[in-house]
Enzyme design. Structure first.
Site, mmCIF file in Angstrom:
data_model
loop_
_atom_site.group_PDB
_atom_site.id
_atom_site.type_symbol
_atom_site.label_atom_id
_atom_site.label_comp_id
_atom_site.label_asym_id
_atom_site.label_seq_id
_atom_site.Cartn_x
_atom_site.Cartn_y
_atom_site.Cartn_z
ATOM 1 N N HIS A 506 0.865 -1.188 0.000
ATOM 2 C CA HIS A 506 0.000 0.000 0.000
ATOM 3 C C HIS A 506 0.898 1.234 0.000
ATOM 4 O O HIS A 506 1.266 1.728 1.067
ATOM 5 C CB HIS A 506 -0.886 0.051 1.255
ATOM 6 C CG HIS A 506 -1.748 -1.146 1.473
ATOM 7 N ND1 HIS A 506 -2.502 -1.312 2.607
ATOM 8 C CD2 HIS A 506 -2.007 -2.231 0.700
ATOM 9 C CE1 HIS A 506 -3.174 -2.458 2.531
ATOM 10 N NE2 HIS A 506 -2.881 -3.036 1.392
ATOM 11 N N PHE A 507 1.259 1.715 -1.169
ATOM 12 C CA PHE A 507 2.123 2.899 -1.268
ATOM 13 C C PHE A 507 1.559 3.866 -2.302
ATOM 14 O O PHE A 507 0.963 3.437 -3.291
ATOM 15 C CB PHE A 507 3.560 2.495 -1.626
ATOM 16 C CG PHE A 507 4.105 1.490 -0.657
ATOM 17 C CD1 PHE A 507 4.353 1.848 0.652
ATOM 18 C CD2 PHE A 507 4.287 0.178 -1.041
ATOM 19 C CE1 PHE A 507 4.801 0.908 1.568
ATOM 20 C CE2 PHE A 507 4.739 -0.759 -0.133
ATOM 21 C CZ PHE A 507 4.995 -0.396 1.172
#
Lengths: 586, 261
Positions: A506-507
């Site tokens: 999750h970036f």
């Protein structure tokens, strides 16, 4: 020698959710689409019989191997970044379907607060509530405007869910009922209720019953087999791009998906993108694929790096705060989110923890975003607190109470005793952007073609540590209410900083959206302000990170982007939104 | 059902294996003879007792020879060290009984041992002290690949044992082995090219992998690792039982059976 190919209507990088949705929506309208996917060709048959923990969870068979290309990482402007060399520290998706194959399937909508975070924060608390180095901004869109696209994604993926008692308004119920409940989920929900919170089942793309989506694709009912996260689904029971949008696009006859095609540059004349330049990794030959519309739908790192390598847009400079490409890197980081929390050990209870599904669990939204009044809190944004029954596979699950040695007689004794007797609750925290967390090109390390690697610089701020500690405290409270005999809680020390683990997948950031070309790379259709036939779709466009898993919001914005592209092609060009609302923390 | 067949075979294997371990004195210290003769002797005994199947055939075990290690001495240190990490106890077999040392030998002979999926361009910045700024990066920043890390680490443990106790590591007392391993774990010995704690991290991880990965990789013999934990392996579905309160015990299913249906 670059060989120029015949022009197509649309060329897309990446076959994950963002690329797959875009391809489905454009091919349905009759446009010819080429997807360039650098990973291997995969189809559903690749995932049959894959319940192999070593191969997929420890050796990362579905993840991008890093031997040809990786990222580098550091904590501050003065540091030398080191390459992230192995998958233990970076689980990035690859191959047909991208990261959309190995996900758990947790499918949240983000909050109205998220999309107007600057305005709503100022409105409720005043401008002084925002630290000077926190670069939050409005996204240029409201939840209500995005809602129809959320609805569309949920129908495509067959999301199985239970109404969130304190969630934002929805135009329709979830297309499928929630997954089954289990004794441990019941225990979590009951504890939350007795504390006055509002638990509900995690919205899930592990589909609760056999389902046909509006495109006519069938997703099977979940078997709760416990091999979900890091695995392709054995049964076609987890919505992924392959069982949904890529199949839809293929059926039109308008899609060509080229595997082993590693894009290295966006070809352009300064005003318009003319195509994509890629290396066929099976031959080493270099091609240019011309197109009317060029779509970058790779992962955050791919999209940002290609813009920088192609000299498109102005690179962000942390010293001056000027420039945009690479700005606002955020994420869910393992030492302040998602992998920390409270673990309870139960002496007298033995749970069936080896059963499960990726998105099987429950959560509370009482502390999400700005749901709780932050007037007396010294941080902004919040956390959702969840328990999930993923399926405890045996290599990775050897949890023992604090004080037990990490190996030897007592370790073996306790790790076997507690294997089916320990539960974990975690806060998934938001992360707000700051001036010193960004991406640029590394000055030292290169990929196997000689191009510089992407360098990530990430620094935690005091707010990030406080938010995490507050989340852990809630986990502890709930775990105690659940009746655990021993409750061990994680700590976030004062010097906790980014730990170079790119583990959650999750970036965000790098080509952020907004209403103002000075503070955003793309508009809310993911269209580049400076190059109107170039669309940069996916998590790279998110100006900050909420406390929720991102896939559904990536899907919603991909639907909106695809609608914009169809409009762009039918009206013969032009910007799809006007420059507008300028609300940010400047 | 496929699982039943295996559990019956497994029972037979398990019994003979335990007898064998007792007979050869491996049980207490995990100590194995250090000589070539010891190795050959072991193989012969294993074949005689370990291969009697339910149906009465004899099936030789051709999977337990060294692919990666060249010096038997290194492998002997590995055997003893893994048994200390995961010892035999009342729950069931330890690392040696589960085939963990052979599992690790096979892994080091393949992609994992040469860091085949990793970014390996220089400059390397090996971290050999605890106070380095990026302690989370673990062994990946070493210029040594995992195979070399194991060889260096095992020999370092052996040297330390000989220096302190005048005994090879695998012939030292259990307490002495534990003392050396704790000092490696906490960086109280010196190594070049990698922090001792990072070697130990790999050794521990690989030991647990060998105990609990599918038996196709050479460890978790007869699924005994899974049976200790009541992990039922590659079950196709729990949809009918996941809601119930009672603990469910099932015969484990290996990938050999799951894929071979």
């Amino acid at each position: 020698m670059v060989k120029k190919l015949d022009k197509t209507d649309v060329v897309i990088i990446g076959s994950g959710w963002a690329g797959g949705i875009t391809a489905a929506e454009l091919t349905k309208k009759g446009h010819k689409v080429v997807i360039l996917e650098r990973g291997k060709a995969k189809d559903q048959s690749d995932y049959v019989g894959t319940k192999d923990e070593l191969r997929y969870s420890l050796r990362y068979d579905l993840m991008q191997d890093l031997n040809k290309e990786t990222i580098t990482s550091r904590n501050g402007l003065g540091e030398t970044a080191l390459p992230v060399r192995g998958n233990d520290n970076a689980r990035l998706g690859t191959d047909t379907g991208g990261a959309g194959v190995h996900w758990n399937g947790i499918s949240f909508r983000w909050l109205p607060y998220d999309f107007e975070i600057y305005s709503k924060t100022v409105e409720r608390y005043g401008k002084d509530k925002i630290p000077h180095d926190m670069t939050i901004q409005d996204w240029g869109i409201t939840y209500d405007e995005l809602e129809p696209y959320y609805d569309q994604y949920e129908k495509t993926a067959g999301i199985s869910g239970e109404e969130n008692p304190i969630g934002p308004p929805r135009s329709n119920q979830y297309p499928n009922p929630p997954l089954k409940s289990t004794p441990t989920i019941n225990l979590f929900k009951k504890a939350c209720e007795s504390l006055g919170y509002h638990p509900y089942h995690l919205p899930s793309a592990n589909v609760s019953q056999t389902y046909e989506n509006p495109d006519g694709e069938t997703i099977n009912g979940c078997m709760y087999c416990a091999f979900c996260e890091e695995y392709g689904c054995d049964f076609g029971a987890k919505a992924d791009p392959m069982v949904t949008v890529l199949t839809t696009a293929e059926k039109t006859g308008n899609l060509e998906l080229r595997n082993n095609a590693n894009v290295t540059r966006v070809a352009h004349d300064g005003k318009r993108a003319t195509g994509l330049v890629y290396t066929d990794t099976t031959t080493g030959d270099v091609y240019e694929q011309p197109a009317d519309i060029v779509v970058l739908a790779g992962f955050v790192f791919t999209n940002t790096r290609l813009l920088l390598l192609s000299d498109i847009g102005k690179p962000y400079n942390p010293k001056t705060g000027k420039g945009i490409i690479g700005k606002n890197f955020t994420g869910h980081f393992t030492n302040i989110s998602t992998y920390i929390g409270a673990r309870g050990f139960f002496e007298d209870k033995r749970f069936n923890l080896f059963m499960g599904a990726g998105a099987l669990g429950a959560t509370i939204d009482d502390f999400s975003g700005d749901n709780k009044d932050h007037k007396n809190l010294d941080f902004l944004h919040g956390f959702e607190v969840h328990y999930s029954q993923l399926g405890a596979r045996p290599i990775a699950n050897n949890q023992v109470p604090k004080g037990t040695p990490k190996w030897g007689k007592k370790f073996k004794e306790n790790s076997i005793h507690y294997y089916n007797r320990n539960l974990f609750i975690t806060p998934q925290t938001g992360f707000l952007p700051n001036k010193n967390s960004y991406m640029d090109l590394d000055p030292t390390y290169k990929d196997d073609l000689g191009n510089p690697l992407l360098r990530v610089t990430c620094q935690y701020k005091e707010q990030d540590r406080k938010r995490a500690r507050s989340g852990i405290a809630k986990c502890k409270q709930i775990m105690e209410e659940m009746g655990a005999d021993i409750v061990d809680v994680d700590e976030v020390p004062d010097d906790a900083n980014f730990n170079h683990k790119f583990y959650t997948d999750h970036f965000f950031g790098g080509a952020i959206m907004g209403g103002d070309p000075d503070t955003s790379a793309v508009n809310t259709y993911s269209q580049m302000w400076d190059m109107e036939n170039l669309f940069v779709v996916g998590g790279s466009s998110f100006p900050h990170n909420s406390n929720y898993n991102p896939t559904e919001t990536i899907g919603a914005f991909a639907y909106r982007a695809a609608e914009g592209m169809n409009r762009y092609l039918s009206q013969g060009g032009g910007l799809l939104t006007q420059e507008e609302r300028v609300k940010k923390n400047a | 059902m496929a699982g039943d067949k295996h559990s019956k075979d497994g029972g037979t294997h398990d019994e003979s294996r335990r007898k064998f371990i007792k007979n050869t004195g491996m049980v207490a210290g995990g100590v194995v003879g250090g000589s070539l003769l010891g190795g050959l002797f072991t193989s012969q005994l294993t074949e005689n007792q370990d291969t009697q199947t339910k149906s009465g055939h004899k099936e030789a075990n051709f999977q337990e020879a060294l692919q990666f290690f060249t010096r038997r001495d290194d492998f002997n240190v590995l055997q003893a060290a893994t048994e200390r990490i995961f010892p035999k106890n009342d729950h069931g077999p330890g690392a040696i009984g589960l085939g963990v040392p052979y599992y690790i030998d096979k892994q080091l002979a393949g992609l994992w041992g040469i860091n085949g999926r990793d970014y390996r361009h220089s400059p390397f910045m090996p971290q050999t002290q605890k106070e380095v700024p990026n302690p989370e990066l673990h062994p990946e920043q070493s210029a040594l690949n995992r195979g070399l890390i194991f060889i260096h680490g095992l020999r370092r443990m052996n040297e330390e044992s000989q220096k302190r106790f005048n005994q090879r590591f695998d012939e030292a007392e259990e307490d002495q082995q534990i003392e050396v391993m704790q000092d490696v774990e906490h960086d109280n010995v010196k190594m070049t090219g990698i922090a001792p704690s990072d070697f130990f991290f790999l050794l521990r991880q690989a030991t647990l992998e060998g105990a609990y990965s599918d038996p196709l990789y050479g460890g978790n013999k007869n699924m005994e690792g899974w049976k200790m934990k009541n992990f039922p392996g590659a079950q196709p579905s729990y949809a009918n039982v996941i809601e119930q309160d009672e603990f469910v015990q099932m015969e484990p299913i290996s990938l050999t059976d799951y894929q071979g249906n």
